[in-house]
Motif scaffolding. Sequence first.
Motif, PDB file in Angstrom:
ATOM      1  N   THR A 270      -3.314  -7.106  -0.914  1.00 43.76           N
ATOM      2  CA  THR A 270      -4.088  -5.856  -0.821  1.00 43.76           C
ATOM      3  C   THR A 270      -5.602  -6.198  -1.110  1.00 43.76           C
TER       4      THR A 270
ATOM      5  N   TYR B 159      -6.482   4.508 -11.824  1.00 47.24           N
ATOM      6  CA  TYR B 159      -6.611   4.166 -10.610  1.00 47.24           C
ATOM      7  C   TYR B 159      -7.118   5.302  -9.546  1.00 47.24           C
TER       8      TYR B 159
ATOM      9  N   PHE C   8      -2.301  -1.931  -4.741  1.00 47.03           N
ATOM     10  CA  PHE C   8      -1.842  -1.153  -3.515  1.00 47.03           C
ATOM     11  C   PHE C   8      -2.839   0.225  -3.156  1.00 47.03           C
ATOM     12  N   ASP C   9      -2.941   0.333  -1.861  1.00 46.79           N
ATOM     13  CA  ASP C   9      -4.080   1.647  -1.672  1.00 46.79           C
ATOM     14  C   ASP C   9      -3.055   3.138  -1.867  1.00 46.79           C
ATOM     15  N   GLU C  10      -1.946   3.044  -1.699  1.00 44.12           N
ATOM     16  CA  GLU C  10      -1.014   4.042  -1.776  1.00 44.12           C
ATOM     17  C   GLU C  10       0.509   3.892  -2.293  1.00 44.12           C
ATOM     18  N   ILE C  11       0.784   4.656  -3.136  1.00 42.71           N
ATOM     19  CA  ILE C  11       2.106   4.580  -3.559  1.00 42.71           C
ATOM     20  C   ILE C  11       3.051   5.887  -3.269  1.00 42.71           C
TER      21      ILE C  11
ATOM     22  N   ASN D  19      -8.637   5.443  -6.911  1.00 42.38           N
ATOM     23  CA  ASN D  19      -8.586   5.065  -5.621  1.00 42.38           C
ATOM     24  C   ASN D  19      -7.293   5.006  -4.525  1.00 42.38           C
ATOM     25  N   VAL D  20      -6.084   5.129  -5.507  1.00 43.71           N
ATOM     26  CA  VAL D  20      -4.959   4.975  -5.330  1.00 43.71           C
ATOM     27  C   VAL D  20      -4.218   6.444  -4.790  1.00 43.71           C
ATOM     28  N   HIS D  21      -3.828   6.594  -3.553  1.00 39.94           N
ATOM     29  CA  HIS D  21      -3.317   7.911  -3.063  1.00 39.94           C
ATOM     30  C   HIS D  21      -1.708   7.995  -3.407  1.00 39.94           C
TER      31      HIS D  21
ATOM     32  N   LEU E  13      -1.844   7.502 -12.967  1.00 38.84           N
ATOM     33  CA  LEU E  13      -2.749   6.943 -11.997  1.00 38.84           C
ATOM     34  C   LEU E  13      -4.106   7.458 -12.195  1.00 38.84           C
TER      35      LEU E  13
ATOM     36  N   CYS F  54       4.800   2.273 -11.296  1.00 35.99           N
ATOM     37  CA  CYS F  54       3.823   2.918 -10.538  1.00 35.99           C
ATOM     38  C   CYS F  54       2.571   2.149 -11.079  1.00 35.99           C
TER      39      CYS F  54
ATOM     40  N   ALA G 191       0.051   0.009  -8.720  1.00 38.01           N
ATOM     41  CA  ALA G 191      -1.429   0.343  -8.521  1.00 38.01           C
ATOM     42  C   ALA G 191      -2.453  -0.870  -9.220  1.00 38.01           C
TER      43      ALA G 191
END
Length: 354
Positions: A162, A277, A229-232, A279-281, A274, A221, A225
């Motif tokens: 990541t 975080y 990871f960029d996306e969950i 920056n996490v989508h 989230l 989750c 994060a």
Amino acid sequence: MRTSYGYDVYRGRSKLRTALIVVVALLFLLLLAAVAFFFLAQPYVVYNDDGSVRFDFPWSSRVEATPTPEPTSEEDLFVIVTPEPVPEPTPAPVAALLSLPLSAVDEGTVQAQAQAAGATGVVLTMKALDGTLGYTSQDPMALHAKVSSEVEGRNQAIEALTAGDLYTVARVTCFQDNVIPYFYGKTCGLRTANGNWRGAEGSRWLSPASETSRDYLASLCAELAGLGFDEIWLDVCAFPTQGKLANITRNDAYDPATLSADLKAFYTLIRETLEDYPNVHLALTAEKGVLLSDPGDQSGQTLELLISYADLVYLPQTGEGEDYSAALKTLSFPGDRLVYFGGDLPETVNRVLP
């Protein structure tokens, strides 16, 4: 007295008579010259547009200016300049998210496989349909149920991945879970009169209405994060719609009147989790019944919930005769926030990365 004897007296030639003869002669000469000029000048006669006549002799050095024509229409009053065509903008490149098994993480081949497939992102399943996890969790429930990965160094390998250039998606199949309800069914599972309810696939289910279930998934989750990871991607993130739903015990864990409110509480909790975080989508899978406006849909999910909580929406591939157009119009998401996928675990998912 002097007499003329019938003759007039001669007084000499009259001067007036002589002058008249000269004038008549000159006029006659002028007339002859005019007649001669008329016939000789015929080839050089030019008639103007207004009907007047002029002579254009060869020895004339006068240059006639070309008259500027008067405009005959309104268009002639303007100079029309055709602009150069503007090239159309190049559309944003569509990236392929490559879904890989976790063995690729352990073997360190994720980058190579993604490059070979021309992908700039990968999907890794961090919580499978049976409830097992693809990483080592510190959550007490996961440790008690022994669903964490026991592969040594798995978390470190994920963090190294990541930290690179690949866009990384952690797929979490939320409520279909065959392990946690086995240990905690009375507090977090969907129940029947005889024990845990099982869906059409034969698997147990967590209840979205259970605060224990929601806290457990939120804990996972947060850990994902934290792994970078960029996306969950929350898959199977609604109440079940297949199987013998009538056998589910109606209680606080499953109340048909509060299904949407229960999902709203879950999505809200994930969003709050989230916040640390930014920056996490967050991606949510849309239920087919919701997309098809099925009045009998019992998932609890609504288009309003997707609009309010999802950064991206994953859409099941449409089947024959199925039309999502009305739902997509209501969602009014830009194209790069809608992702089609097929099957339980797509090999590749084409989409524009955020």
